[in-house]
Design a protein around this motif. Structure first.
Motif, mmCIF file in Angstrom:
data_model
loop_
_atom_site.group_PDB
_atom_site.id
_atom_site.type_symbol
_atom_site.label_atom_id
_atom_site.label_comp_id
_atom_site.label_asym_id
_atom_site.label_seq_id
_atom_site.Cartn_x
_atom_site.Cartn_y
_atom_site.Cartn_z
ATOM 1 N N UNK A 58 -1.147 7.455 0.883
ATOM 2 C CA UNK A 58 -0.596 6.238 0.630
ATOM 3 C C UNK A 58 0.364 6.152 1.409
ATOM 4 N N UNK A 59 0.948 4.956 1.518
ATOM 5 C CA UNK A 59 1.962 4.346 2.200
ATOM 6 C C UNK A 59 3.235 4.455 1.581
ATOM 7 N N UNK A 60 4.378 4.762 2.249
ATOM 8 C CA UNK A 60 5.853 5.132 1.757
ATOM 9 C C UNK A 60 6.042 4.138 0.462
ATOM 10 N N UNK A 61 5.973 2.565 0.345
ATOM 11 C CA UNK A 61 6.308 1.979 -0.612
ATOM 12 C C UNK A 61 5.655 2.487 -1.858
ATOM 13 N N UNK A 62 4.598 3.232 -1.943
ATOM 14 C CA UNK A 62 4.105 3.839 -3.092
ATOM 15 C C UNK A 62 4.939 4.719 -3.725
ATOM 16 N N UNK A 63 5.548 5.578 -2.831
ATOM 17 C CA UNK A 63 6.191 6.793 -3.317
ATOM 18 C C UNK A 63 7.519 6.107 -3.883
ATOM 19 N N UNK A 301 2.507 0.742 -9.297
ATOM 20 C CA UNK A 301 3.097 -0.350 -8.676
ATOM 21 C C UNK A 301 3.307 -1.694 -9.566
ATOM 22 N N UNK A 302 2.750 -1.611 -10.320
ATOM 23 C CA UNK A 302 2.756 -3.190 -11.205
ATOM 24 C C UNK A 302 4.221 -3.373 -11.700
ATOM 25 N N UNK A 303 4.835 -2.485 -12.185
ATOM 26 C CA UNK A 303 6.373 -2.711 -12.733
ATOM 27 C C UNK A 303 7.152 -3.208 -11.190
ATOM 28 N N UNK A 304 6.970 -2.660 -10.248
ATOM 29 C CA UNK A 304 7.989 -2.933 -8.934
ATOM 30 C C UNK A 304 7.377 -4.401 -8.464
ATOM 31 N N UNK A 305 6.173 -4.658 -8.549
ATOM 32 C CA UNK A 305 5.594 -6.010 -8.188
ATOM 33 C C UNK A 305 6.140 -7.134 -9.092
ATOM 34 N N UNK A 306 6.174 -6.950 -10.337
ATOM 35 C CA UNK A 306 6.846 -7.583 -11.436
ATOM 36 C C UNK A 306 8.125 -8.011 -11.276
#
Length: 329
Positions: A58-63, A301-306
């Protein structure tokens, strides 16, 4: 205090509602299914909070964003099990373990003795593995119910239809939002829920294979979620016979006790994804805000998007996942 109508009560819609309500906004949550958990890819999820393992492909933002998600779920829903992830490979697939290790970090390479200490039922079956001690997992269905319960305590229920005066609309409908987000595509995942009291595992186990890698997530009381296929398709519905055979064969290779497991559920759904497999926040042509495209990283990722969406509403600043079309630039 501003009013918001959130379309979609999957994992992302519930996280957005939680963030906005927590910041003092009036929130209406709308989903024709009248509640989370009856259908959808949020229901058929592994619940792995495994940013370092996912970083392997995956891409770095996932980590980066996946790590604080573990604490977010603990604060807002509870039920997080912090026992790490074991990554294993059969003897013929040892090269897969080396490849996995090269593409990520945050693990200890362990031998058979340490593996037996962590999971006694796997003693003698593997002589090495990777242990990601900081990772965690949750039961997605329990987590969604937890968010819904806390929203209900704030007076926020899930309605079947939007109110007559919806205020600012926030679209979190997943694949159903292709009417406003034509770049969305479906990525099909198929999963099985097994009852196997003869095998005791306490943490997520990933078994690598060059074609059919699996994960096995314990739910307690001898229940396991076994997944998952990754098929470029938006076809939803029942699991295919081939997928059942491949997943069960891999589970049996992990431990022969799974040969006696009961299949208590089979499920398949399509995850919403954009071409780069990263989520997007933006404003549609009709003025509504949207958040979508969690791909296979819904609970990670849902918490970060929210939080990014709530910050954008508060400040007007464009968040990391903001996306603009050519005519908006």
């Amino acid at each position: 205090m501003s009013g918001f109508t959130i379309l979609g009560a999957g994992v992302l819609g519930l996280c957005v509602a939680t963030e906005l309500a927590g910041r003092g906004h009036a929130v209406t949550l709308v989903d024709p299914a009248l509640g989370p958990g009856t259908q959808g890819c949020s229901w058929w999820a592994g619940g792995m909070l495994a940013p370092w393992c996912e970083f392997e492909n995956a891409e770095e933002p996932v980590l980066r964003h996946g790590q604080p998600a573990i604490d977010w779920w603990d604060r807002n829903a509870g039920g997080v099990t912090r026992k790490g992830t074991l990554v294993l490979a059969l003897g013929r697939d040892r090269a897969e373990l080396d490849r996995f290790a090269r593409r990520t970090h945050g693990f200890d390479e362990i031998g058979g003795n340490r593996l037996a200490e962590l999971e006694p039922d796997l003693a003698g079956r593997f002589d090495r593995g990777l242990f990601f001690a900081a990772e965690a997992h949750l039961d997605p269905r329990t987590a969604m119910a937890g968010l819904q319960s806390r929203l209900s305590e704030r007076g926020i229920a899930i309605a079947a239809e939007p109110p007559e005066t919806p205020g600012q609309i926030v679209d979190c409908r997943g694949l159903a939002a292709r009417d406003i987000l034509p770049e969305l595509r479906g990525v099909r995942g198929e999963m099985l829920v097994l009852r196997c009291p003869d095998v005791a595992l306490t943490r997520t186990v990933r078994l690598l294979h060059p074609r059919v890698p699996i994960y096995l997530v314990p739910r307690g009381d001898g229940i396991f979620m076994l997944g998952a296929t990754m098929i470029e398709s938006d076809r939803r519905g029942v699991v295919t016979a081939r997928s059942v055979l491949e997943l069960l064969s891999a589970a049996y290779a992990l431990h022969p006790g799974f040969g006696e497991a009961e299949i208590i559920e089979l499920g398949a759904d399509a995850r919403p994804a954009f071409p780069d497999n990263l989520p997007r926040i933006g404003r549609a042509a009709d003025g509504r805000l949207y958040a979508n495209g969690l791909y296979r990283h819904g609970y990670l990722l849902a918490p970060a998007v929210a939080m990014q969406l709530a910050d954008h509403i508060a400040t007007g600043n464009k968040p990391e996942f903001w996306h603009e079309t050519d005519d908006q630039r």
